[in-house]
Design an enzyme around this catalytic site. Sequence first.
Site, PDB file in Angstrom:
ATOM      1  N   GLY A  13      -0.247   4.439   0.362  1.00 58.25           N
ATOM      2  CA  GLY A  13      -0.954   5.591   0.937  1.00 58.25           C
ATOM      3  C   GLY A  13      -0.054   6.339   1.916  1.00 58.25           C
ATOM      4  O   GLY A  13       1.165   6.170   1.925  1.00 58.25           O
ATOM      5  N   PHE A  14      -0.664   7.147   2.750  1.00 57.67           N
ATOM      6  CA  PHE A  14       0.120   7.927   3.709  1.00 57.67           C
ATOM      7  C   PHE A  14       0.981   7.036   4.605  1.00 57.67           C
ATOM      8  O   PHE A  14       2.128   7.346   4.884  1.00 57.67           O
ATOM      9  CB  PHE A  14      -0.804   8.764   4.604  1.00 57.67           C
ATOM     10  CG  PHE A  14      -1.347   9.987   3.930  1.00 57.67           C
ATOM     11  CD1 PHE A  14      -0.484  10.984   3.480  1.00 57.67           C
ATOM     12  CD2 PHE A  14      -2.702  10.163   3.746  1.00 57.67           C
ATOM     13  CE1 PHE A  14      -0.969  12.127   2.866  1.00 57.67           C
ATOM     14  CE2 PHE A  14      -3.204  11.302   3.121  1.00 57.67           C
ATOM     15  CZ  PHE A  14      -2.337  12.283   2.688  1.00 57.67           C
ATOM     16  N   GLU A  16     -17.796  18.566   3.619  1.00 56.97           N
ATOM     17  CA  GLU A  16     -17.087  19.232   2.528  1.00 56.97           C
ATOM     18  C   GLU A  16     -17.842  19.115   1.213  1.00 56.97           C
ATOM     19  O   GLU A  16     -17.956  20.082   0.448  1.00 56.97           O
ATOM     20  CB  GLU A  16     -15.676  18.632   2.393  1.00 56.97           C
ATOM     21  CG  GLU A  16     -14.733  19.166   3.463  1.00 56.97           C
ATOM     22  CD  GLU A  16     -13.489  18.311   3.695  1.00 56.97           C
ATOM     23  OE1 GLU A  16     -12.638  18.736   4.487  1.00 56.97           O
ATOM     24  OE2 GLU A  16     -13.386  17.223   3.094  1.00 56.97           O
ATOM     25  N   ALA A  33      -5.228  11.146   8.211  1.00 55.37           N
ATOM     26  CA  ALA A  33      -3.891  11.169   7.620  1.00 55.37           C
ATOM     27  C   ALA A  33      -2.762  11.334   8.653  1.00 55.37           C
ATOM     28  O   ALA A  33      -1.763  10.609   8.575  1.00 55.37           O
ATOM     29  CB  ALA A  33      -3.815  12.260   6.554  1.00 55.37           C
ATOM     30  N   ASP A  65      -5.338   3.229   7.953  1.00 56.30           N
ATOM     31  CA  ASP A  65      -6.768   2.956   8.112  1.00 56.30           C
ATOM     32  C   ASP A  65      -7.077   1.477   8.269  1.00 56.30           C
ATOM     33  O   ASP A  65      -8.191   1.114   8.629  1.00 56.30           O
ATOM     34  CB  ASP A  65      -7.547   3.480   6.891  1.00 56.30           C
ATOM     35  CG  ASP A  65      -7.690   4.988   6.922  1.00 56.30           C
ATOM     36  OD1 ASP A  65      -7.217   5.609   7.901  1.00 56.30           O
ATOM     37  OD2 ASP A  65      -8.262   5.550   5.986  1.00 56.30           O
ATOM     38  N   GLY A  73       0.814  -1.220   0.000  1.00 56.10           N
ATOM     39  CA  GLY A  73       0.000   0.000   0.000  1.00 56.10           C
ATOM     40  C   GLY A  73       0.842   1.261   0.000  1.00 56.10           C
ATOM     41  O   GLY A  73       1.699   1.443   0.853  1.00 56.10           O
TER      42      GLY A  73
END
Lengths: 423, 423
Positions: free
Chosen positions: A12-13, A170, A315, A299, A10
Site C-alpha cells: 500500500g502507500f 463521497e 494516505a 493504517d 504490504g
Amino acid sequence: MAHKKVVILGGGFAGINVAKILGGDMNCHVTMIDRGNHHLFQPLLYQVAMAGLNPSDIASPIRSMLRRYDNIFTLMAEAQQIDVERRVVMTDFGDREYDYLVVACGATHDYFGRDEWEEFAPGLKTIPQATEIRRRVLTAFEAAERTYDLEEQTKCMTFVLVGGGPTGVELAGAIAEMAHNTLKKDFKTIDATHAKVILVQSGDRILKQFPASLSAYSKDALASLGVDVRLGSRVTDITADGVQIGDEFIAAKTVIWAAGVKANPIGKSLGAELDRAGQVVVGNDLTIAGHPEVFVIGDQASAKDEDGKMLPGVAPVAIQQGQYVGKLIRREAAGKATVPRRPFHYRDKGQVATIGRRRAVMQSGRLRLTGSIAWLGWLFIHILYLNGFRNRLFVFFSWAWSYVTFARGARLIVPKRWKNNIN
Amino acid sequence: MAHKKVVILGGGFAGINVAKILGGDMNCHVTMIDRGNHHLFQPLLYQVAMAGLNPSDIASPIRSMLRRYDNIFTLMAEAQQIDVERRVVMTDFGDREYDYLVVACGATHDYFGRDEWEEFAPGLKTIPQATEIRRRVLTAFEAAERTYDLEEQTKCMTFVLVGGGPTGVELAGAIAEMAHNTLKKDFKTIDATHAKVILVQSGDRILKQFPASLSAYSKDALASLGVDVRLGSRVTDITADGVQIGDEFIAAKTVIWAAGVKANPIGKSLGAELDRAGQVVVGNDLTIAGHPEVFVIGDQASAKDEDGKMLPGVAPVAIQQGQYVGKLIRREAAGKATVPRRPFHYRDKGQVATIGRRRAVMQSGRLRLTGSIAWLGWLFIHILYLNGFRNRLFVFFSWAWSYVTFARGARLIVPKRWKNNIN
C-alpha cells in the site's frame, strides 16, 4: 559490510514508499511481499464502486512499479506469522529472514462485533468490494424497474450509507448524482430521481476530521443533492431487508458500511501492545517496544505525533511514514545512523473531500475552501498523486468525459460465475 | 391498426441491430430482454483476457444504448421457455406476449460431451470468462516466480490453446507477446521469455476460414513469436495438470478452450429443427418452419446463403441479419409488406484476424493482405465498429499507449471473494 535483509509486508502507500526509497541501494536486499499483485490508490476506490472508473485505472502491478530496482524482489504471497525473536516471517511460500521488518498490511472494516452484518453491508477497502458494491447498486435499479410492487420498488431504490467520514460522504453524493443525472433517462417504469439516499452518522456532524464550518457546508451540499443526512443516529441492526436505527426500520436493498476500522490481524503475532482497533502501538521512530528493527506503519500502526495526538489513517500519513522508514534504514545500512534515531514528524498539509460535481471541501492550515475551487483542488491533487502517467491520463480522460456527458464509463453488472456448463 | 408487440431475446450484435432499426417506430412496441445489462463487443474480448483492455471498454449498458427510443422497453431478465403456439415468452420476471419474436441468444463453447474439461480449460465468450483467463495467465507467471521446482516452473510457464480459429490465434499471439515484451523485466527468478505457448489445431491449417496463403502466413507469424503450432493434433484429455494429445502429455497450468461452439439451449423450446451444434435451422427469411413470426438470428441460427453454404458465426452476419429482420418487421407492421418475403442476403465484405503487433491477415473479395497494413486495417475496423464514441476513444488511447510502451493497462489479479470477515 554484508547487505541488510529488509522484508516489507504490504504494497500500500506505506510499504511502497519504503521500497521506493530503498530501491537501488545495494546495502539493502529488499523483499516486498503482498498477497495481491497490485498497489491500489484507495482514495479513488469509491469511484470504482460508483462505476466512474475501472479497477485498473487506480491500480498498478507492484512488480512493474519496482521492476527497475535490482535489489528488490517482489513476491505475491500471504504472510501468516511473524517471529520477532528469530527474525523470520512465515508465508505460504516459505520462511523469509530479515534484519529489518516493515509491517504495513493496512486495515479493514470493523463491524464492532457484528461480523454477520458484512453480508448485507459490504465495506470498501479492496477492488472486489468495490465491484461488489457496484453490482449491488446497479442491480438495485434493475430490480426496481422489474417489480410491480410499490413497496418493493421503494426498498430497491433506498440506499443507506453507514458512516459519515469521507468514504460515506463521497458514496452518498455519487449515488445521488448517478440517480439524478446518469440514470434519469435510462428507465421507463421507475423514475431514478426518486431514489432515496440516507447517510447515517452516529456523531453530531459528518466529516468530523474537518473544521465545523466545512462539515456544515458538506451537509447542505448533500441535502441539495437529495441526500438525507441523519446525525446522532446509531445503526442497531442490519438485515437483508434494511437497517434498524433505534426505533425506526428503514427498508433498503442496498446498505454500504463505511464506519469502523480494524487493523490487519497479522499485527498480533508481533507480541506488541495493540490498541482497541487492533493497531500496533509504536514509538516515535515507528518501531515496537524492544525491537528497533521492526517497524509498523500506515493504517496498521497506532502512532502519535509530538503533541500526543493520534495520527489519522490517511494516505499522507502512510506515505510520509514510508519515506521516513526507508531513509532511516538506508542510513543505518550505510553505517551513517544517528543515535538516538530522529523521531518521525508528520507534516500535515491539509485535507480534502469531495461531495459531487463541483462540490468539495478543502482545509490546509488556516485555509478553508468549498465549492468549485475545492473540487478542482481535489481533482488536481488526486491526478497528481496517482501512480504512473498512464493512470493519470486515463483518469483525467474519464473525468473529463463524465463531466461533459454526465455518463459513467464502467456501468457493468458482471456475474461472478464464469462457467457456462453446469456440471 | 394496433401496434405490434415485438420481443427480442439477447442484446448481442443480432438483437441490438433489430432494436435499433425498430427504435422510434410507433407501430411496434419492443421489449429487449437480456440476462445481463450490457452489449458486448465480442471481437475484442480476447484483449480483456490478455489485460490489454478493461471490460467496460468493450461493453455498453443496453439500457443506455436504447434509451432514446420511447417504444423500447429494456428488461434484465432470463428467458426460460418459449411457447410458440400461445406466442408467449416465459421469463423469471413473468410472461411476455409477442406478435413477433426474435431469438438471438448466441452460443457458448462446446466441449464435445466432455463438459468436465471446462474447469481446467475455460472458454472465451463472456466478461467473467475473460477475467478468469486473465487471472489464470497472470497467476501462472506469479506461481512460476515463487517455485524452486524446475518442473513445476516449466508447467506454470506452459500455455496451451485448443483451437486454431481467430480466438485461439489471437490469444496465442497475445500471450507470447506479453511474455516477451510486457513481463520480460518484471520477474527476477524466471525469464518470462521462456514461456511456452502451444496452439493445438485438429485440422491441417489454422484460420481455415481464410485462404490457404493467409493461414500459412499466420502460422509463420506465430512461429516467429515463439508459438508452437501443432496441426493435425487432437486433444484427448484435459486435467488440472495439462493436456493429452494422442500419446503425448503436455504439462501445463493454463489451458484455454477456443474450439467448438454450441447454441443457447433456449432454442430447443421452439420445437423447430436443430443442427448438431444445437443451432436452430431457419429458412431464407430467418424464421422457423410454420412460424413466420419467429425469427432466429446470430450465432444461435443455422442459416444458409443462396448457394446453400452455412453462414459463419461472425459479427457481420449477426449484424446484417439483425438489420434485415428489423426492416422486415417494420415494413410488415406498417402494412407495407411484400408477399412472399424477400430472402436474406449476406454481403460478405471479407474478414480480418490479428496475430500480434503489426501482424495480421485480411481478406476481402480477391484482396489478401498481411503484415502491418492488415494490422492497421484490423485496428481501424475494430475502432470503427465499437459502440459509442467513448469506448472508441478509450480503446484508441489504450492501444496507442500499449503500442508505444509495450505495457498492458489492465494487469490486475483480482480475487473473487469480496468478504474480509470470515463468518
